[in-house]
Design a protein around this motif. Structure first.
Motif, PDB file in Angstrom:
ATOM      1  N   ASN A 207       0.845  -1.192   0.000  1.00 44.42           N
ATOM      2  CA  ASN A 207       0.000   0.000   0.000  1.00 44.42           C
ATOM      3  C   ASN A 207       0.878   1.239   0.000  1.00 44.42           C
ATOM      4  N   HIS A 208       0.723   2.070  -1.032  1.00 42.29           N
ATOM      5  CA  HIS A 208       1.456   3.339  -1.130  1.00 42.29           C
ATOM      6  C   HIS A 208       0.469   4.441  -0.757  1.00 42.29           C
ATOM      7  N   GLN A 209       0.521   4.866   0.487  1.00 39.62           N
ATOM      8  CA  GLN A 209      -0.479   5.802   1.003  1.00 39.62           C
ATOM      9  C   GLN A 209      -0.256   7.209   0.478  1.00 39.62           C
ATOM     10  N   GLY A 210      -1.371   7.937   0.342  1.00 36.37           N
ATOM     11  CA  GLY A 210      -1.318   9.309  -0.133  1.00 36.37           C
ATOM     12  C   GLY A 210      -1.557  10.341   0.951  1.00 36.37           C
ATOM     13  N   LYS A 211      -1.561   9.909   2.224  1.00 37.22           N
ATOM     14  CA  LYS A 211      -1.840  10.863   3.297  1.00 37.22           C
ATOM     15  C   LYS A 211      -0.790  11.963   3.360  1.00 37.22           C
ATOM     16  N   GLY A 212       0.490  11.580   3.199  1.00 35.73           N
ATOM     17  CA  GLY A 212       1.543  12.587   3.236  1.00 35.73           C
ATOM     18  C   GLY A 212       1.402  13.589   2.105  1.00 35.73           C
ATOM     19  N   LEU A 213       1.072  13.104   0.910  1.00 43.35           N
ATOM     20  CA  LEU A 213       0.886  13.999  -0.219  1.00 43.35           C
ATOM     21  C   LEU A 213      -0.340  14.877  -0.033  1.00 43.35           C
ATOM     22  N   GLN A 214      -1.403  14.331   0.583  1.00 44.37           N
ATOM     23  CA  GLN A 214      -2.587  15.137   0.868  1.00 44.37           C
ATOM     24  C   GLN A 214      -2.261  16.276   1.831  1.00 44.37           C
ATOM     25  N   ARG A 215      -1.506  15.963   2.894  1.00 49.92           N
ATOM     26  CA  ARG A 215      -1.111  17.016   3.852  1.00 49.92           C
ATOM     27  C   ARG A 215      -0.269  18.079   3.155  1.00 49.92           C
ATOM     28  N   TYR A 216       0.651  17.629   2.296  1.00 50.00           N
ATOM     29  CA  TYR A 216       1.502  18.576   1.572  1.00 50.00           C
ATOM     30  C   TYR A 216       0.659  19.496   0.697  1.00 50.00           C
ATOM     31  N   ARG A 217      -0.326  18.934  -0.006  1.00 48.27           N
ATOM     32  CA  ARG A 217      -1.132  19.735  -0.920  1.00 48.27           C
ATOM     33  C   ARG A 217      -2.049  20.693  -0.160  1.00 48.27           C
ATOM     34  N   ARG A 218      -2.570  20.258   0.991  1.00 48.71           N
ATOM     35  CA  ARG A 218      -3.395  21.174   1.790  1.00 48.71           C
ATOM     36  C   ARG A 218      -2.552  22.343   2.301  1.00 48.71           C
ATOM     37  N   ARG A 219      -1.325  22.040   2.705  1.00 51.23           N
ATOM     38  CA  ARG A 219      -0.438  23.106   3.183  1.00 51.23           C
ATOM     39  C   ARG A 219      -0.110  24.070   2.050  1.00 51.23           C
ATOM     40  N   GLN A 220       0.149  23.545   0.854  1.00 54.06           N
ATOM     41  CA  GLN A 220       0.438  24.411  -0.291  1.00 54.06           C
ATOM     42  C   GLN A 220      -0.762  25.284  -0.632  1.00 54.06           C
ATOM     43  N   HIS A 258       6.969   8.808  -9.538  1.00 55.56           N
ATOM     44  CA  HIS A 258       8.150   8.102 -10.034  1.00 55.56           C
ATOM     45  C   HIS A 258       8.603   7.030  -9.037  1.00 55.56           C
ATOM     46  N   LYS A 259       8.607   7.356  -7.765  1.00 52.92           N
ATOM     47  CA  LYS A 259       9.037   6.390  -6.752  1.00 52.92           C
ATOM     48  C   LYS A 259       8.109   5.176  -6.718  1.00 52.92           C
ATOM     49  N   GLN A 304      -0.928  10.378 -14.754  1.00 58.02           N
ATOM     50  CA  GLN A 304       0.528  10.438 -14.713  1.00 58.02           C
ATOM     51  C   GLN A 304       1.111   9.172 -14.101  1.00 58.02           C
ATOM     52  N   LEU A 305       0.525   8.699 -13.001  1.00 57.14           N
ATOM     53  CA  LEU A 305       1.027   7.475 -12.376  1.00 57.14           C
ATOM     54  C   LEU A 305       0.899   6.298 -13.331  1.00 57.14           C
ATOM     55  N   GLY A 306      -0.245   6.191 -14.020  1.00 60.54           N
ATOM     56  CA  GLY A 306      -0.402   5.112 -14.983  1.00 60.54           C
ATOM     57  C   GLY A 306       0.596   5.198 -16.126  1.00 60.54           C
ATOM     58  N   THR A 307       0.862   6.416 -16.604  1.00 59.45           N
ATOM     59  CA  THR A 307       1.834   6.601 -17.684  1.00 59.45           C
ATOM     60  C   THR A 307       3.230   6.214 -17.237  1.00 59.45           C
ATOM     61  N   PHE A 308       3.604   6.598 -16.009  1.00 60.00           N
ATOM     62  CA  PHE A 308       4.927   6.240 -15.493  1.00 60.00           C
ATOM     63  C   PHE A 308       5.079   4.729 -15.386  1.00 60.00           C
ATOM     64  N   ILE A 309       4.059   4.061 -14.849  1.00 54.97           N
ATOM     65  CA  ILE A 309       4.131   2.605 -14.714  1.00 54.97           C
ATOM     66  C   ILE A 309       4.244   1.953 -16.093  1.00 54.97           C
TER      67      ILE A 309
END
Length: 423
Positions: A207-220, A258-259, A304-309
């Motif tokens: 599981n690659h969670q998106g909680k960290g990215l969600q927090r980052y985007r809310r802060r931005q 990418h990661k 984008q994620l699908g294209t990278f994969i």
């Protein structure tokens, strides 16, 4: 397969002025060509060239840049008509479609301008380029980039290069032709379910969670709102900070994608399995969201994620398929059950079959169903083509597009949940 590498130019002030004038002139000329094409109804490149080539030469463009301007306009109209035929601009009487067809295509003053090897040449050892401009040929313009990218560029560059003017800086986006690795026959599949709370969940349970990215985007978003309020009040400092922060969020999301894609492809290659994703094109038009969900959903980088994969899988020789996404999170993955209903998901994170009692994390269940559908799809692609009578009994031909044998996917290779009798 085609990939692109971006490097940054380091021009002197005089070189930067010549490059800016070149981009501006090319796009001004392209807009004039677009008006002629729209008025005459001529969109084919060769026919358009007969109409406007002499006029473009009179504006100061050389032969090759003039041809690139014409092709850029023709390609823009080809893309527009393809989108219309595919229904991406709505029905025949939709407002968006009528607006697109009611006026000529307009290019931005700083839109990218393509160059071929006659107009732009590289010196990889000296890290410089020579490029045609309206002020003459500019030589020894330095460029820089990540060492791995520059090495990749030197080994695989082939084709055109786009000159891009963005945020006061100049970039070269070069096309590279990379030989695709031979595709192996998959022994099984990894199903990948994409989402917002969990960016990617595999049928293995990773599981690659998106909680960290969600927090980052809310802060931005909060910081942008504060800076925009200060900018409206006349703060020049806020305006400069907003300009520096532009596209920072997109770069951060791309880095995360990418990661994730790199790890999924590495797991698939190590275990000799293929990768299966849901086919999510047009998802924003199919779903209905609450108002507070629209911004998050519309800006999330699903594609984008699908294209990278996909491109990383092709480079590594890993088989890749996209399957029907319908009801993957509502269908029971137990082979003898398969019960499908919205009630199987009592909440976002939980799956609980109303018929057989099979339960587990909803995203893992969805990834498991994606994996099962990939098995069926690949078995169909890999099935032998019947040999017509009278052609002998030679080795049966394979179905067109097949790259391996059919896989055995009757049972999951793991237990995504737990099964219990219902009272």
């Amino acid at each position: 397969m085609k990939l692109v590498v971006q490097v940054k130019l380091l021009p002197t002030p005089e070189q930067a002025a010549a490059l800016a004038a070149t981009v501006a002139l090319c796009n001004t000329a392209a807009n004039e060509v677009s008006v002629v094409a729209f008025a005459r109804g001529v969109f084919a490149r060769q026919k358009l060239q007969k109409l406007v080539y002499a006029d473009l030469k009179a504006t100061g463009l050389s032969a090759q840049p003039a041809l690139h301007v014409i092709r850029k306009v023709a390609d823009a109209y080809t893309t527009l008509h393809a989108h219309i035929e595919a229904g991406l601009l709505g029905s025949e009487h939709s407002r968006r479609r009528r607006k697109a067809l009611s006026k000529p295509i307009t290019l931005r003053p700083d839109a990218a301008q393509p160059f071929d090897d006659r107009c732009l040449s590289w010196r990889m050892d000296a890290r410089t380029v020579s490029i045609w401009t309206v002020a003459g040929r500019l030589r020894d313009i330095a460029f820089t980039g990540e060492p791995g990218q520059v090495k990749f560029l030197a080994a695989h560059r082939k084709g055109e290069t786009d000159l891009v003017h963005r945020d006061g800086m100049f970039f070269l986006v070069a096309t590279c032709d990379v030989e695709q690795a031979p595709q192996f026959a998959p022994t099984d599949w990894i199903g990948v379910d994409r989402g917002i709370v969990n960016l990617a969940t595999t049928s293995d349970g990773n599981n690659h969670q998106g909680k960290g990215l969600q927090r980052y985007r809310r802060r931005q978003a909060r910081l942008r709102a504060e800076l925009q309020a200060k900018k409206a009040a006349g703060s020049r400092s806020a305006a400069r900070r907003l300009a520096r922060r532009s596209k920072r969020e997109a770069r951060h999301a791309a880095g995360e994608n990418h990661k994730i894609s790199k790890q999924i492809v590495a797991d698939a290659r190590r275990t000799e399995r293929g990768i299966a994703l849901e086919e999510l094109s047009g998802i924003r038009d199919r779903v209905r969201l609450r108002r507070r969900q629209r911004a998050t959903h519309s800006s999330w980088p699903f594609h984008q994620l699908g294209t990278f994969i996909q491109y990383k899988a092709l480079r590594a020789g890993v088989p890749f398929v996209e399957v029907d996404p319908a009801y993957t999170s509502q269908q029971c993955p137990v082979p003898w059950c398969g019960h499908t209903t919205r009630a199987n998901r009592p909440d976002r994170d939980t799956f609980d079959c109303r018929r057989c009692g099979f339960a587990g994390p909803a995203d893992v269940i969805a990834a498991t169903n994606i994996r099962k559908r990939a098995c069926v799809a690949w078995a169909f692609v890999s099935m032998p083509v019947p040999t017509p009578k009278g052609e002998g009994d030679a080795t049966p031909a394979r179905h067109p597009g097949a790259t391996g044998s059919a896989t055995r996917c009757e049972r999951p290779s793991h237990k995504p949940g737990r099964s219990r009798p219902r009272s």
